[in-house]
Design a protein around this motif. Structure first.
Motif, PDB file in Angstrom:
ATOM      1  N   UNK A  94       8.572-104.499  19.077  1.00 23.17           N
ATOM      2  CA  UNK A  94       8.894-103.639  17.932  1.00 23.17           C
ATOM      3  C   UNK A  94       7.811-103.648  16.870  1.00 23.17           C
ATOM      4  N   UNK A  95       6.997-104.707  16.860  1.00 18.02           N
ATOM      5  CA  UNK A  95       5.939-104.793  15.849  1.00 18.02           C
ATOM      6  C   UNK A  95       4.800-103.822  16.119  1.00 18.02           C
ATOM      7  N   UNK A  96       4.763-103.250  17.335  1.00 18.94           N
ATOM      8  CA  UNK A  96       3.714-102.276  17.640  1.00 18.94           C
ATOM      9  C   UNK A  96       3.985-100.977  16.892  1.00 18.94           C
ATOM     10  N   UNK A  97       2.987-100.388  16.242  1.00 18.01           N
ATOM     11  CA  UNK A  97       3.201 -99.128  15.530  1.00 18.01           C
ATOM     12  C   UNK A  97       3.505 -97.996  16.493  1.00 18.01           C
ATOM     13  N   UNK A  98       4.347 -97.066  16.051  1.00 17.07           N
ATOM     14  CA  UNK A  98       4.703 -95.903  16.866  1.00 17.07           C
ATOM     15  C   UNK A  98       3.605 -94.853  16.685  1.00 17.07           C
ATOM     16  N   UNK A  99       2.568 -94.997  17.463  1.00 15.92           N
ATOM     17  CA  UNK A  99       1.392 -94.147  17.291  1.00 15.92           C
ATOM     18  C   UNK A  99       0.855 -93.732  18.658  1.00 15.92           C
ATOM     19  N   UNK A 100       0.330 -92.496  18.780  1.00 13.12           N
ATOM     20  CA  UNK A 100      -0.289 -92.075  20.049  1.00 13.12           C
ATOM     21  C   UNK A 100      -1.456 -92.973  20.456  1.00 13.12           C
ATOM     22  N   UNK A 101      -2.130 -93.561  19.460  1.00 13.26           N
ATOM     23  CA  UNK A 101      -3.253 -94.442  19.761  1.00 13.26           C
ATOM     24  C   UNK A 101      -2.784 -95.653  20.562  1.00 13.26           C
ATOM     25  N   UNK A 102      -1.586 -96.160  20.251  1.00 11.29           N
ATOM     26  CA  UNK A 102      -1.052 -97.315  20.975  1.00 11.29           C
ATOM     27  C   UNK A 102      -0.807 -96.952  22.439  1.00 11.29           C
ATOM     28  N   UNK A 103      -0.193 -95.786  22.666  1.00 10.41           N
ATOM     29  CA  UNK A 103       0.059 -95.343  24.039  1.00 10.41           C
ATOM     30  C   UNK A 103      -1.249 -95.171  24.804  1.00 10.41           C
ATOM     31  N   UNK A 104      -2.228 -94.572  24.137  1.00  8.69           N
ATOM     32  CA  UNK A 104      -3.518 -94.346  24.788  1.00  8.69           C
ATOM     33  C   UNK A 104      -4.196 -95.672  25.123  1.00  8.69           C
ATOM     34  N   UNK A 105      -4.098 -96.630  24.219  1.00  9.87           N
ATOM     35  CA  UNK A 105      -4.692 -97.950  24.446  1.00  9.87           C
ATOM     36  C   UNK A 105      -4.037 -98.657  25.627  1.00  9.87           C
ATOM     37  N   UNK A 106      -2.708 -98.568  25.699  1.00 13.16           N
ATOM     38  CA  UNK A 106      -1.983 -99.188  26.820  1.00 13.16           C
ATOM     39  C   UNK A 106      -2.404 -98.552  28.140  1.00 13.16           C
ATOM     40  N   UNK A 107      -2.546 -97.229  28.155  1.00  6.62           N
ATOM     41  CA  UNK A 107      -2.960 -96.530  29.368  1.00  6.62           C
ATOM     42  C   UNK A 107      -4.362 -96.940  29.801  1.00  6.62           C
ATOM     43  N   UNK A 108      -5.251 -97.090  28.836  1.00  2.00           N
ATOM     44  CA  UNK A 108      -6.608 -97.537  29.161  1.00  2.00           C
ATOM     45  C   UNK A 108      -6.586 -98.938  29.761  1.00  2.00           C
ATOM     46  N   UNK A 109      -5.775 -99.817  29.181  1.00  2.00           N
ATOM     47  CA  UNK A 109      -5.682-101.186  29.673  1.00  2.00           C
ATOM     48  C   UNK A 109      -5.148-101.214  31.108  1.00  2.00           C
ATOM     49  N   UNK A 110      -4.139-100.420  31.369  1.00  4.63           N
ATOM     50  CA  UNK A 110      -3.560-100.348  32.717  1.00  4.63           C
ATOM     51  C   UNK A 110      -4.576 -99.813  33.712  1.00  4.63           C
ATOM     52  N   UNK A 111      -5.245 -98.741  33.338  1.00  2.00           N
ATOM     53  CA  UNK A 111      -6.226 -98.108  34.229  1.00  2.00           C
ATOM     54  C   UNK A 111      -7.366 -99.055  34.569  1.00  2.00           C
ATOM     55  N   UNK A 112      -7.754 -99.867  33.598  1.00  5.00           N
ATOM     56  CA  UNK A 112      -8.877-100.785  33.804  1.00  5.00           C
ATOM     57  C   UNK A 112      -8.511-101.974  34.680  1.00  5.00           C
ATOM     58  N   UNK A 113      -7.305-102.500  34.524  1.00  5.39           N
ATOM     59  CA  UNK A 113      -6.980-103.796  35.133  1.00  5.39           C
ATOM     60  C   UNK A 113      -6.132-103.710  36.396  1.00  5.39           C
ATOM     61  N   UNK A 114      -5.206-102.759  36.467  1.00 13.15           N
ATOM     62  CA  UNK A 114      -4.224-102.778  37.546  1.00 13.15           C
ATOM     63  C   UNK A 114      -4.784-102.348  38.903  1.00 13.15           C
TER      64      UNK A 114
END
Length: 700
Positions: free
Chosen positions: A6-26
């Protein structure tokens, strides 16, 4: 668990960052277990979605936008990657097999749909989902050097027909599902679709060629032009009430000839494969309802098994039809079958469209996901099993045996001039261009060039590129020119020590790679020798580097060298030979040329899998020995064939006994820049000896 985030801000930047992290590592993690990376992306979507951590929401504007772009990009790349040149060579047979591998699965799908009490419209759409195919195993046949086999070429060409036909069926089914169906409306829709397709295919092709011709080397603007084309085509498709993926695929076909196999194409595909396409697969995982997925698989298990079984059987029957029509052997038929099995690009995109408009149920959509998972694994596995058994066209070896593959075609370029009046000595001379910029690597590179040039009665051409743009009176330019002259004086001295003719060249240019290639063309060079630099970094793959650009722009082969000792002290050379192609034969000829200078020993190493048939190994050895019979050098290479499933370990172990290893550079179809195969990369990381990475320019 959700409250923890819940501490994560509700922002498109957060979603984009998560997607980048997934794409890089998974994806790398799943590929380590020999599973497709896209399976990992789907799993990530499930974990991060509403049934998991709840970090991503498929209904958010951010995910809708990124997923739509990814879906468009996926279909665009599918059209862009189709080899139109191969299709033109065997268009009649490609069309014949395309019809078979489309109609037969379509019929199976329709029968299956009606068996499970679906309506005609849904049943036809299910059939069209089975009818297309994705060339997921193309890198395998490319690496094996069997793309020239007619069965493989026909299967690649058939992709054009199956994908276009499947998307047209999707467009009609969606239109019919809209409720305004009549014979007149269907005729109008088809006429509109035909006109739109002609406008995209012919209009974008013409506009692209005109724009690329006028912009020359402005890759950034060309890149933007292609992006604009694909999204304009997608918007146009929506205007005529057709799904945007139809427009994206047509746009890929339209600009296929325009971009060719150029750096622009590689950068376009890299952007898609690195960013947007993975986002689409993550969104597919978000859409997937885990409880519903498990429930539908248990309650609708027969439907899932029916769809998977219908696909496997119908694609085999289509390949069998090709056997009777075109008299292919069983190895060709089984390879064609395995290549046409994977259902990824068009199938997933169309299934998502059908689900969103309510044309197919969740159980069908879930079954399509299972189909994708099964075929994306089964197809490449079967291709790797059957493709090595294909015969190499004997005409390839004969063609390369009968010609001097080092000579370029300058004598055939007239350009309105009489070439007989040009200095013919430079035309027939074995000229070697050696770019010099690093004083630490210059010595060994010039020595290699001088040794080869002297042996072939040619000349070595050290080239120093001084970068400048508009102003020729810039103080920095004077400084660069002085440094270039120092490098060239040193290069001339080294070349003269080896009794080679030296022709130093200073070129002022705004692009280093283009400057090197222009000098090589002007001097009718037979070879460019360059120093090694990393080519697999993110920056190099996205923006390219000098080696990458030279590789693409050069008219002649490029030898990228990492030398650990004096070239004249290299007396044992190991050449890895995966298959017999024009590229591998040119590498062997380069090794013979190098070895002839030092009277070095050459070993041609071929590592095959333990299960490779004995007849195939014997045929490979006989064909390679046949080529070597025409060896003009004084060196007699040794052919060594080792059966081992660990290619990297085998090559690395053998390399310990050699001074230099020569490897082939292999460019991936869906990654940017001068990249090499994962296998070659692993070998490079293991080697401590001198290495030559031998690359060729784009085929004409």
């Amino acid at each position: 668990m959700a409250q923890f985030f819940d501490w994560l801000p509700d922002s498109p930047i957060v979603s984009f960052t998560i997607l980048l992290l997934v794409t890089l590592t998974v994806p790398p993690i799943f590929e380590r277990f020999r599973l497709p990376g896209l399976v990992g992306l789907l799993a990530s979507g499930v974990v991060l979605g509403p049934d998991g951590l709840g970090l991503l929401n498929t209904d958010s504007e951010t995910m809708k936008l990124l997923s739509d772009i990814g879906k468009i990009y996926l279909m665009f790349v599918a059209g862009l990657e189709i080899d139109l040149e191969n299709f033109r060579k065997t268009k009649e047979r490609s069309l014949g097999f395309g019809v078979a591998t489309f109609i037969i699965p379509l019929i199976f799908g329709v029968i299956l749909g009606k068996t499970f009490n679906f309506g005609w419209n849904t049943s036809i759409l299910i059939g069209s989902l089975l009818a297309s195919h994705t060339l997921l195993a193309f890198p395998i046949v490319s690496r094996l050097g069997v793309v020239g086999n007619e069965g493989v070429t026909v299967t690649i060409g058939a992709t054009i027909f199956t994908d276009i036909a499947a998307l047209l069926v999707l467009a009609i089914c969606v239109s019919v599902h809209g409720g305004e169906f009549s014979a007149v409306s269907l005729a109008v829709q088809l006429a509109t679709l035909v006109i739109y397709s002609v406008m995209v295919l012919l209009g974008f092709d013409w506009a692209g060629k005109q724009y690329f011709r006028r912009t020359g080397d402005e890759q950034s603007n060309q890149f933007l032009f292609v992006l604009l084309a694909v999204f304009l085509a997608s918007v146009g498709a929506q205007i005529i009430n057709v799904d945007k993926i139809v427009g994206a695929f047509l746009a890929g076909l339209a600009v296929n000839d325009v971009v060719g196999r150029s750096p622009v194409e590689e950068k376009i595909e890299f952007l898609g494969s690195a960013l947007f396409i993975p986002f689409f697969f993550v969104d597919m995982g978000l859409i997937l309802n885990v409880s519903g997925f498990i429930s539908s698989l248990s309650s609708e298990l027969l439907l899932t098994l029916g769809i998977v079984g219908a696909l496997i059987i119908s694609k085999f029957l289509a390949a069998l039809t090709a056997k009777f029509l075109y008299h292919y052997d069983w190895n060709e038929i089984l390879t064609m079958w395995s290549l046409s099995l994977p259902q990824v690009a068009a199938t997933l995109a169309a299934a998502l469209v059908g689900k969103n408009v309510g044309l197919i149920t969740d159980s069908v959509f879930n079954s399509v996901i299972v189909l994708m998972l099964v075929t994306s694994i089964l197809g490449p596995v079967l291709t790797a099993k059957f493709a090595p058994r294909l015969n190499v066209p004997s005409s390839l070896i004969q063609a390369n045996t009968d010609q001097n593959i080092w000579h370029t075609d300058t004598e055939n370029l007239h350009l309105g001039l009489e070439l007989e009046e040009v200095d013919n000595t430079s035309k027939n001379c074995f000229n070697i261009v050696v770019p010099v910029c690093n004083p630490h690597t210059e010595k060994y590179l010039i020595e290699v060039g001088a040794l080869l040039a002297h042996n072939q009665s040619g000349k070595v051409i050290p080239v120093s590129i001084t970068k400048a743009h508009l102003n020729m009176d810039e103080p920095s330019l004077n400084t660069s020119l002085r440094q270039s002259k120092q490098l060239l004086r040193k290069a001339s001295k080294i070349g003269q020590e080896f009794q080679a003719e030296v022709k130093p060249v200073i070129r002022i240019d705004d692009d280093v790679a283009q400057g090197i290639c222009r000098v090589a063309r002007e001097e009718n060079a037979s070879l460019i020798v360059m120093g090694w630099s990393k080519t697999d970094s993110f920056q190099a793959r996205l923006f390219g580097n000098i080696i990458d650009s030279v590789f693409y722009s050069s008219h002649c082969p490029v030898a990228v060298m990492r030398l650990k000792k004096e070239p004249n002290n290299i007396t044992r050379i190991l050449v890895t030979v995966k298959n017999i192609t024009s590229h591998s034969l040119r590498i062997i000829q380069f090794a013979l040329l190098f070895a002839n200078v030092n009277q070095a020993e050459i070993t041609l190493l071929h590592v095959c899998l333990r299960g490779t048939p004995e007849g195939q190994v014997a045929l490979f050895e006989a064909e390679l020995a046949s080529y070597l019979q025409n060896n003009p050098s004084n060196v007699e290479p040794v052919i060594k064939i080792i059966r081992n499933d660990d290619v990297v370990g085998t090559v690395s172990k053998k390399a310990l006994s050699y001074d230099m290893v020569i490897l082939s550079s292999i460019r991936r179809r869906t990654a940017g820049g001068l990249t090499v195969s994962n296998l070659t990369t692993e070998i490079l990381n293991e080697l401590d000896s001198s290495v030559v990475l031998f690359g060729e320019p784009n085929p004409v």
